[in-house]
Design an enzyme around this catalytic site. Sequence first.
Site, PDB file in Angstrom:
ATOM      1  N   ALA A 290      -4.222   0.576   3.906  1.00  0.00           N
ATOM      2  CA  ALA A 290      -3.532  -0.358   3.015  1.00  0.00           C
ATOM      3  C   ALA A 290      -4.324  -1.661   3.019  1.00  0.00           C
ATOM      4  O   ALA A 290      -4.793  -2.107   4.070  1.00  0.00           O
ATOM      5  CB  ALA A 290      -2.105  -0.605   3.503  1.00  0.00           C
ATOM      6  N   GLY A 291      -4.479  -2.256   1.849  1.00  0.00           N
ATOM      7  CA  GLY A 291      -5.239  -3.498   1.776  1.00  0.00           C
ATOM      8  C   GLY A 291      -6.673  -3.298   2.202  1.00  0.00           C
ATOM      9  O   GLY A 291      -7.290  -2.271   1.905  1.00  0.00           O
TER      10      GLY A 291
ATOM     11  N   GLY B  79      -8.913   0.548  -5.786  1.00  0.00           N
ATOM     12  CA  GLY B  79      -8.882   1.948  -6.200  1.00  0.00           C
ATOM     13  C   GLY B  79      -8.958   2.951  -5.072  1.00  0.00           C
ATOM     14  O   GLY B  79      -9.477   4.055  -5.260  1.00  0.00           O
TER      15      GLY B  79
ATOM     16  N   LYS C 221      -0.734   8.422   4.040  1.00  0.00           N
ATOM     17  CA  LYS C 221      -0.693   6.992   3.728  1.00  0.00           C
ATOM     18  C   LYS C 221       0.397   6.408   4.608  1.00  0.00           C
ATOM     19  O   LYS C 221       1.558   6.305   4.192  1.00  0.00           O
ATOM     20  CB  LYS C 221      -0.391   6.766   2.247  1.00  0.00           C
ATOM     21  CG  LYS C 221      -0.482   5.302   1.811  1.00  0.00           C
ATOM     22  CD  LYS C 221      -0.274   5.152   0.312  1.00  0.00           C
ATOM     23  CE  LYS C 221      -0.284   3.701  -0.118  1.00  0.00           C
ATOM     24  NZ  LYS C 221      -1.600   3.059   0.083  1.00  0.00           N
TER      25      LYS C 221
ATOM     26  N   ASP D  42      -6.295  -3.354  -4.208  1.00  0.00           N
ATOM     27  CA  ASP D  42      -6.513  -3.071  -5.632  1.00  0.00           C
ATOM     28  C   ASP D  42      -7.976  -2.761  -5.966  1.00  0.00           C
ATOM     29  O   ASP D  42      -8.485  -3.181  -7.005  1.00  0.00           O
ATOM     30  CB  ASP D  42      -6.030  -4.237  -6.498  1.00  0.00           C
ATOM     31  CG  ASP D  42      -4.521  -4.405  -6.443  1.00  0.00           C
ATOM     32  OD1 ASP D  42      -3.814  -3.393  -6.260  1.00  0.00           O
ATOM     33  OD2 ASP D  42      -4.042  -5.555  -6.558  1.00  0.00           O
TER      34      ASP D  42
END
Length: 230
Positions: A124-125, A20, A43, A18
């Site tokens: 991711a993350g 961005g 992704k 989170d």
Amino acid sequence: MAEIRESKTFFVTGTDTDVGKTICCKALLQSANKQNITTLAYKPIAAGCSLTIDGLRNEDALILQENCSVDVTYHDVNPISLQLAIAPHIAAKLENKTIKLMDISRGLKVLQEKDAEVIIVEGAGGWRLPLNDQETLSDWVIAQELPVILVVGMKLGCLNHALLTYETIINDGLKVIGWIANQLHTDMPYYQENLQLLSAKIDAPLIAEIPHLNEVKDIDLAQFVSFSFK
């Protein structure tokens, strides 16, 4: 403008979840498109997908697909889709799926064969995202020897997260070719002072500074990017 020469494939990681990353990837794609550079996005893992008539779909992956200049299917952009919005290795176990490095590599090869000049890979993350009980996503980036772009979510506490992440990437033998300051709030105390410290400590150019935006759907994010893909 800082010039990127190392590779046509770039891995975008963040200091945390989170922060961005998708907005920043969109900005990079839009910037490359404006420079008449053909683009694709990847992704490989998306947790938090909605079940649609077309299958599982992730909002962030759809944004990336929409901003590619080369036509590509959703599955090519996001081959590993997980419905639960939790850590991917946990979601995969609960959904009876397995995340394998070779599957991620196979998906990237599919995109590389489409001959786009630039491929933006969104992680991711954070950097040490577990894929299973043994492997992390950073293991894959290291094996691919990809240049890294670090997204820093500008908020209280970001200095520690940013410097630890940067140092870990360098210690893993990879190069951080640039970093992005993404303002998560409108009122971060001493924003400029934080920006100056990070600029001094991170041995890579600040290639984008994205202000806090309430809505990004119709905004040209390329205006905030300051490097050339040529």
